[in-house]
Design a protein around this motif. Structure first.
Motif, PDB file in Angstrom:
ATOM      1  N   GLY A 110       0.690  -1.140  -0.185  1.00 32.62           N
ATOM      2  CA  GLY A 110      -0.022   0.097  -0.172  1.00 32.62           C
ATOM      3  C   GLY A 110       0.740   1.114  -0.070  1.00 32.62           C
ATOM      4  O   GLY A 110       0.515   2.378  -0.509  1.00 32.62           O
ATOM      5  N   GLY A 111       2.172   1.221   0.522  1.00 36.53           N
ATOM      6  CA  GLY A 111       3.017   2.302   0.561  1.00 36.53           C
ATOM      7  C   GLY A 111       3.313   2.846  -0.924  1.00 36.53           C
ATOM      8  O   GLY A 111       3.461   3.790  -1.306  1.00 36.53           O
ATOM      9  N   CYS A 112       3.829   1.684  -1.662  1.00 35.44           N
ATOM     10  CA  CYS A 112       3.914   1.824  -3.125  1.00 35.44           C
ATOM     11  C   CYS A 112       2.951   2.447  -3.672  1.00 35.44           C
ATOM     12  O   CYS A 112       3.105   3.228  -4.758  1.00 35.44           O
ATOM     13  N   GLU A 113       1.670   1.810  -3.294  1.00 36.97           N
ATOM     14  CA  GLU A 113       0.466   2.253  -4.236  1.00 36.97           C
ATOM     15  C   GLU A 113       0.138   3.929  -3.746  1.00 36.97           C
ATOM     16  O   GLU A 113      -0.442   4.633  -4.764  1.00 36.97           O
ATOM     17  N   LEU A 114       0.329   4.060  -2.590  1.00 38.68           N
ATOM     18  CA  LEU A 114       0.242   5.738  -2.219  1.00 38.68           C
ATOM     19  C   LEU A 114       1.078   6.333  -3.232  1.00 38.68           C
ATOM     20  O   LEU A 114       0.763   7.379  -3.889  1.00 38.68           O
ATOM     21  N   ALA A 115       2.384   6.156  -3.109  1.00 40.78           N
ATOM     22  CA  ALA A 115       3.423   7.006  -4.247  1.00 40.78           C
ATOM     23  C   ALA A 115       2.989   6.809  -5.647  1.00 40.78           C
ATOM     24  O   ALA A 115       2.934   7.890  -6.150  1.00 40.78           O
ATOM     25  N   MET A 116       2.368   5.781  -5.906  1.00 41.95           N
ATOM     26  CA  MET A 116       1.764   5.597  -7.474  1.00 41.95           C
ATOM     27  C   MET A 116       0.860   6.481  -7.908  1.00 41.95           C
ATOM     28  O   MET A 116       0.594   6.903  -8.857  1.00 41.95           O
ATOM     29  N   ALA A 117       0.040   6.726  -6.722  1.00 45.87           N
ATOM     30  CA  ALA A 117      -1.189   7.675  -6.560  1.00 45.87           C
ATOM     31  C   ALA A 117      -1.017   9.101  -6.669  1.00 45.87           C
ATOM     32  O   ALA A 117      -1.740   9.810  -7.302  1.00 45.87           O
ATOM     33  N   CYS A 118       0.256   9.274  -6.497  1.00 44.54           N
ATOM     34  CA  CYS A 118       0.587  10.822  -6.213  1.00 44.54           C
ATOM     35  C   CYS A 118       1.105  11.150  -7.797  1.00 44.54           C
ATOM     36  O   CYS A 118       1.263  10.326  -8.736  1.00 44.54           O
ATOM     37  N   HIS A 119       1.223  12.684  -8.333  1.00 47.76           N
ATOM     38  CA  HIS A 119       1.330  12.849  -9.665  1.00 47.76           C
ATOM     39  C   HIS A 119       2.872  12.375  -9.919  1.00 47.76           C
ATOM     40  O   HIS A 119       3.462  12.329 -10.939  1.00 47.76           O
TER      41      HIS A 119
END
Ligand code: CAA
Length: 256
Positions: A110-119
């Motif tokens: 979920g941490g990589c996913e949070l980062a990937m949802a950033c622009h």
């Protein structure tokens, strides 16, 4: 303890995920606080220029969803957990100002996913990335089956998702998962500079670029598939064995 710390750095909101004892793992409180910020909290800033998201401490950005809560979940609550995370990340991704991840350490699951949802993603040299959910008998639940392929292409996305391998910041940069790698400890500073640079451009143009890019990747049905299957796996013997093994600090036995 506040699940996220919100600071104003010269008109830029810095959100620091604040659970260092659990390597900033995402729980309901963290998501509630993120949701509140992107719905209402940002309005308290006068002339907000953008948002930077980072993790508390030197070790982790975010080490994933909170695995220690997984054993309490059944198919329906597992799927809800995934849907709610997805919804908040959609909100973040649709935010009208740039949202940049300053990845200061582990960005897993979920941490990589949070980062990937950033622009945009800026990584410290010590950052590490991965989607290790398969090690838990699970899949990413916060859009990782969709956003990873957008950033790195099909072959690398399959490899990272199916092996659960962790990669370092330079490899993440090489494959396009991060935009920039800076010296350890410098990611926040670099992210603030990036927001300042964007803030010197036409604000309406920047907003239209964000909206236009989001239109390109709008198909939500694929995310519903992910959340439904996340719930099913969470309730399965495989998912329960994965979470139990993590908690007991042992290797999972998926094949008897
Ligand atoms: N959830 C809950 N607690 C976590 C956590 C997580 N995702 N990651 C780390 N922690 C806890 C550890 O259990 C440990 O707590 P205790 O001191 O109580 O044992 C503490 O944080 C420190 O972690 P470690 O002792 O494990 O630190 P380490 O340096 O030995 O290892 C690590 C670091 C490699 C990141 C390791 O902690 C790890 O593998 N964490 C889990 C990573 C992971 O699998 N993430 C995916 C989660 S599932 C997910 O995110 C699904 C989704 O898409 C929705």
């Amino acid at each position: 303890m506040n699940p996220i710390l919100v600071e104003n750095k010269n008109g830029i909101a810095v959100l620091t995920i604040n659970r260092p004892e659990a390597l900033n793992a995402l729980n309901q409180e963290v998501f509630d606080a993120l949701d509140e910020f992107f719905e209402e909290g940002y309005k308290a800033f006068e002339s907000l220029l953008g948002v930077v998201i980072t993790g508390n401490g030197e070790k982790a950005f975010v080490a994933g969803a909170d695995i220690k809560k997984f054993l309490e979940l059944d198919e329906s609550s597992g799927s809800e957990l995934s849907k709610r995370g997805q919804e908040i990340l959609f909100k973040m991704e649709a935010f009208h100002l740039p949202v940049i991840a300053a990845v200061n350490g582990f960005a897993l699951g979920g941490g990589c996913e949070l980062a990937m949802a950033c622009h945009i993603r800026i990584a410290s040299a010590n950052a590490k990335f991965g989607q290790p959910e398969v090690n838990l008998g699970l899949i990413p639940g916060y859009g990782g089956t969709q956003r990873l392929v957008q950033l790195v292409g099909k072959g690398k996305a399959f490899e990272l998702l199916l092996t659960g391998d962790m990669i370092d910041a330079n490899e993440a940069h090489r494959i396009g998962l991060v935009n920039q790698v800076v010296e350890a400890g410098q990611a926040l500073e670099a992210a603030l500079k990036m927001v300042e640079k964007i803030a010197s451009k036409g604000p309406k143009a920047c907003q239209v670029i964000i909206d236009g890019m989001n239109l390109y990747f709008k198909d939500r049905d694929r995310y519903f598939y992910e959340s439904a299957e996340f719930g099913r796996l969470m309730a399965s013997d495989e998912g329960k064995e994965g979470a139990t093994a993590f908690i007991e600090k042992r290797k999972p036995q998926f094949r008897k």
